[in-house]
Design an enzyme around this catalytic site. Sequence first.
Site, mmCIF file in Angstrom:
data_model
loop_
_atom_site.group_PDB
_atom_site.id
_atom_site.type_symbol
_atom_site.label_atom_id
_atom_site.label_comp_id
_atom_site.label_asym_id
_atom_site.label_seq_id
_atom_site.Cartn_x
_atom_site.Cartn_y
_atom_site.Cartn_z
ATOM 1 N N HIS A 102 3.443 -3.266 -5.687
ATOM 2 C CA HIS A 102 4.429 -2.509 -4.917
ATOM 3 C C HIS A 102 4.736 -3.186 -3.585
ATOM 4 C CE1 HIS A 102 6.471 0.819 -2.979
ATOM 5 N NE2 HIS A 102 5.536 0.882 -2.041
ATOM 6 N N ASP A 107 -0.812 3.890 4.888
ATOM 7 C CA ASP A 107 0.631 3.733 4.735
ATOM 8 C C ASP A 107 1.270 3.357 6.066
ATOM 9 O OD1 ASP A 107 2.989 3.726 3.341
ATOM 10 O OD2 ASP A 107 3.172 5.901 3.174
#
Length: 512
Positions: free
Chosen positions: A364, A226
Amino acid sequence: MRLTFSLSLFAAAALQPAFGSTNVVSLKPRTRTNSLLISPAALPALPSAQQAASASADVGLNLTDIQGDILIGMKKNKELFFFFTIVNSTLFRSQLGSGILPLITPTSQLLAVDTQPTTAVNVAFSQRGLNALGITDDLGDSSFANGQIDNVATILGDETSNWEPVFAGSGIHGVFLLASDTIDNVNATLSQVQNLLNGSITEVYSLQGQARPGDEQGHEHFGFMDGISNPAITGFSTPLPGQQVLDLGLFLLGESGDPVVSRPAWTKDGSFMAFRQLQQRVPEFNKFLVDNALSNPNLTADQNAELLGARMMGRWKSGAPVDLTPIVDDPVLAADPQRNNDFNYTHSGFDIDTDQTHCPFSAHLRKTNPRAGLTPEDTANHIIRAGIPYGPEVTDAESAANVSSTDPTLERGLAFVTYQSDIANGFAFLQQFWANNANFPGAKATPPGVDPIIGTDGLGQADVSRNPSGLDPNDSTKIITIDQDFVVSRGGEYFFSPSLSAIQNTLALNVA
């Protein structure tokens, strides 16, 4: 116990410049030998203190006046979010200047290990919190003024029955963010802060975040690395290949590129913080991937399940973008910041408006940053992400049952934090107009569907079917129905993170 607090105070109070007419207490920090931040190879490195000083000097940016959490990104090791209500504003304001301000950690202090405190401390205030301090200025952001609860129905699409009650109420005046490399350090500094504030605040909620263990450091609970896609900021960071270089004013009020022309002068170099507690239903997500695994004949069943997850996210778990390695993971590519963000969805011989063999339109990553999918590329709707995972690892019992435990102590997810100078143009825009919009990006033969990771129907209903397309690289028209939420919003709030000089000269009560 007194010794612990004394050492924490000595270490956390850094050499701070003086602002305005009142000097900030200056205490030399203890020299660290290891960083309080994490540094996975896949994440872009922070600039050195020398690089940042040179870049900021070119644009007149004062990194000693900007709270450190804003520009640091997804690099925290342990971080506590301590939400509070102010019960004695006069006492709080007096202690804010004399006791708390020396602990507040500016950006400049985090860029070198030997200047880092034992625990980094930042503070931010809700609109109600500013009101409690007697600050009634219009900061130029209606989302902040109205609070996150006002955005739920039409913008975020949350099911409010899932919210922690404190976020739906009116009791949150502010939040302390305390970050270190150990939870003991965080807790010691929290006790110190509470002692300094001397009963002027009460805790209303807290959430402890921490980087995941071992090789999972830097990965969120679904397993994906991330924070790779954070932008480069003019006057702070040197861009890596593929990083957009964006104006300071998109993230810091009063700087070049701030979309709001008129702000109170004291808000300069502050930023609006959007906080969200996002529960992740990891066993359910993993089961969905297995049950709906793709059918590439050259891959095993496990690899086909992994491929579906990567195409839903837009990156492999390693951090490698599917746009550059569409069928199999490439951990070497993932660990190379010179390559792992160097893509824009264009490929020679392929039409970017129809090609989903490399990356789905609904992924996403693509939904929240379409890159060359918009002409010209979007430069207005960006955020700096600065969140951290919370909660324990998945238990064996949960894995065996393919269901998340109902035990609240086993809840896990992401303490999601973004910084921007305009919430409606930043976080709220991305959620409403891109992630929750089944027709974005537009003009497609088959609508992309909502974001398969964080998208909602926009109506505040839980577990409503979502129908993203393009997830199967061999059939871009195929719809894969998702009839459950893998990410559940537990609520949040909007805050303003002021500069150190604003804390001293506007928010604190300067007592002679």
